[in-house]
Design an enzyme around this catalytic site. Structure first.
Site, PDB file in Angstrom:
ATOM      1  CG  HIS A 154       6.882  -2.000   2.134  1.00  0.00           C
ATOM      2  ND1 HIS A 154       6.818  -0.858   2.890  1.00  0.00           N
ATOM      3  CD2 HIS A 154       5.663  -2.590   2.261  1.00  0.00           C
ATOM      4  CE1 HIS A 154       5.617  -0.739   3.424  1.00  0.00           C
ATOM      5  NE2 HIS A 154       4.896  -1.777   3.069  1.00  0.00           N
ATOM      6  NE  ARG A 166      -2.939   1.361   9.571  1.00  0.00           N
ATOM      7  CZ  ARG A 166      -3.328   0.374   8.768  1.00  0.00           C
ATOM      8  NH1 ARG A 166      -2.690  -0.778   8.778  1.00  0.00           N
ATOM      9  NH2 ARG A 166      -4.355   0.534   7.946  1.00  0.00           N
ATOM     10  CB  ALA A 211      14.050  -1.349   5.637  1.00  0.00           C
ATOM     11  CG  MET A 227      -1.936  -1.168   1.155  1.00  0.00           C
ATOM     12  SD  MET A 227      -3.431  -0.885   2.105  1.00  0.00           S
ATOM     13  CE  MET A 227      -2.752  -0.629   3.733  1.00  0.00           C
TER      14      MET A 227
HETATM   15  P1  AMP Z   1       1.464  -2.891   3.513  1.00  0.00           P
HETATM   16  O1  AMP Z   1       2.024  -1.840   2.610  1.00  0.00           O
HETATM   17  O2  AMP Z   1       1.498  -2.525   4.948  1.00  0.00           O
HETATM   18  O3  AMP Z   1       0.115  -3.382   3.053  1.00  0.00           O
HETATM   19  O4  AMP Z   1       2.427  -4.131   3.401  1.00  0.00           O
HETATM   20  C1  AMP Z   1       2.764  -4.671   2.155  1.00  0.00           C
HETATM   21  C2  AMP Z   1       3.550  -5.920   2.366  1.00  0.00           C
HETATM   22  O5  AMP Z   1       4.718  -5.609   3.114  1.00  0.00           O
HETATM   23  C3  AMP Z   1       2.794  -6.981   3.147  1.00  0.00           C
HETATM   24  O6  AMP Z   1       3.084  -8.249   2.587  1.00  0.00           O
HETATM   25  C4  AMP Z   1       3.365  -6.853   4.514  1.00  0.00           C
HETATM   26  O7  AMP Z   1       3.312  -8.047   5.266  1.00  0.00           O
HETATM   27  C5  AMP Z   1       4.806  -6.494   4.201  1.00  0.00           C
HETATM   28  N1  AMP Z   1       5.453  -5.838   5.335  1.00  0.00           N
HETATM   29  C6  AMP Z   1       5.049  -4.719   5.965  1.00  0.00           C
HETATM   30  N2  AMP Z   1       5.862  -4.437   7.001  1.00  0.00           N
HETATM   31  C7  AMP Z   1       6.806  -5.406   7.029  1.00  0.00           C
HETATM   32  C8  AMP Z   1       7.927  -5.696   7.866  1.00  0.00           C
HETATM   33  N3  AMP Z   1       8.251  -4.915   8.905  1.00  0.00           N
HETATM   34  N4  AMP Z   1       8.666  -6.785   7.589  1.00  0.00           N
HETATM   35  C9  AMP Z   1       8.333  -7.592   6.544  1.00  0.00           C
HETATM   36  N5  AMP Z   1       7.304  -7.384   5.727  1.00  0.00           N
HETATM   37  C10 AMP Z   1       6.542  -6.310   5.953  1.00  0.00           C
END
Ligand code: AMP
Length: 282
Positions: free
Chosen positions: A41, A191, A39, A34
């Site tokens: 991502h 967040r 780091a 999103m």
């Molecule tokens: P989001 O942008 O929050 O929807 O996350 C996108 C992807 O990044 C999802 O697969 C999350 O699980 C992964 N992700 C987010 N934060 C982390 C993190 N700290 N370590 C590993 N993967 C992450």
């Protein structure tokens, strides 16, 4: 840095770009996000490059996975900054569709995984995982990715996506990538930028409680008192709400009353107004 980096904005353009790579004999990976990239991502991009020749990422803040009282409107957005980070990480294609391209007028189809979304985060965020399953199935379908990379930070989401990809014969291998943390242990999250300095300090109780619980369980302590102690530690650290602290089977997400192979400690709670989640293997 790869020579090429492109941004496409429609499902058709994504399909065309990915199919062209596949026709050239490349294995292709997709990293759905999103945006507001950190780091964690970028580690997914690196993981993708281990399993595929070409990595594409998507950025789409999916309204269907936000509840009416959640942070959709204030969710951080920085496409130009994100694109530069992706390119530096070795990603060659960014799919950044508009809302209208993703959900055109008349859109009426949803993907609902039964069972797995009912507990843990799904119990507190009704409909959230239906929104996730719907958007991820669209992303995987349009991308035709050989590999989809998702973070273990969102463990329940990963379990649901694995189930969905298998059940719907999507043909994409789902890979989980380990949790990336700040130096002090807090799991990176888009967040986290909502947290004040004081809340950031309180939030540290989450990885600390999980680490303590994990150590106690690995040392043979009984599950119920360990979970109760972790719950109490979060409340005492100033969490406004503790949604759950549970030991579950990592695949079925059903609660365990004893440590078993594949067990996962899962916790979620609210600091200030920011909801945080974390988990750990036991
Ligand atoms: P989001 O942008 O929050 O929807 O996350 C996108 C992807 O990044 C999802 O697969 C999350 O699980 C992964 N992700 C987010 N934060 C982390 C993190 N700290 N370590 C590993 N993967 C992450």
């Amino acid at each position: 840095m790869p020579a090429e980096f492109r941004i496409v904005r429609t499902p058709g353009a994504l399909t065309t770009a990915m199919e062209a790579w596949k026709r050239s004999g490349y294995r292709v990976a997709l990293v759905p996000t999103m945006g507001a990239l950190h780091a964690g991502h970028l580690a997914l991009v690196a993981e993708g490059l281990k399993h595929a020749d070409k990595v594409a990422a998507s950025i789409f803040v999916n309204p269907k996975q936000f509840g009416p009282l959640e942070d959709l409107d204030k969710y951080p957005r920085d496409e130009a900054g994100d694109a530069a980070k992706l390119q530096a990480a070795g990603c060659e294609l960014l799919y950044a569709p508009s809302l209208a391209d993703m959900y055109p007028p008349g859109f009426a189809s949803y993907v609902k995984v039964a069972g797995l979304p009912d507990r843990l985060c799904g119990a507190v965020r009704p409909g959230h995982f239906d929104g996730v399953a719907t958007v991820v199935s669209k992303l995987l379908a349009a991308s035709r990715a050989d590999v989809g990379v998702f973070g273990e930070k969102d463990w329940q989401q990963l379990a649901i996506i694995r189930r969905m990809a298998a059940d719907l014969d999507l043909g994409t291998r789902i890979i989980g990538a380990g949790i990336v943390r700040d130096d002090d242990g807090l799991a990176l999250s888009s967040r986290n930028m909502y947290l004040s300095v004081g809340e950031r300090a309180q939030a540290l109780a989450l990885p600390k409680a999980l680490a303590a619980a994990r150590e106690a369980l690995n040392g043979g302590a009984a599950v119920a008192p360990v979970l109760a102690a972790a719950h109490l530690a979060l409340a005492q650290a100033g969490f406004n709400r503790v949604d759950y602290v549970e030991l579950v089977d990592g695949e079925t997400l059903m609660p365990l009353d004893a440590v078993a192979v594949g067990a996962r400690l899962m916790a979620a709670g609210v600091v200030g107004t920011t909801r945080l989640i974390d988990n750990a293997a036991v």
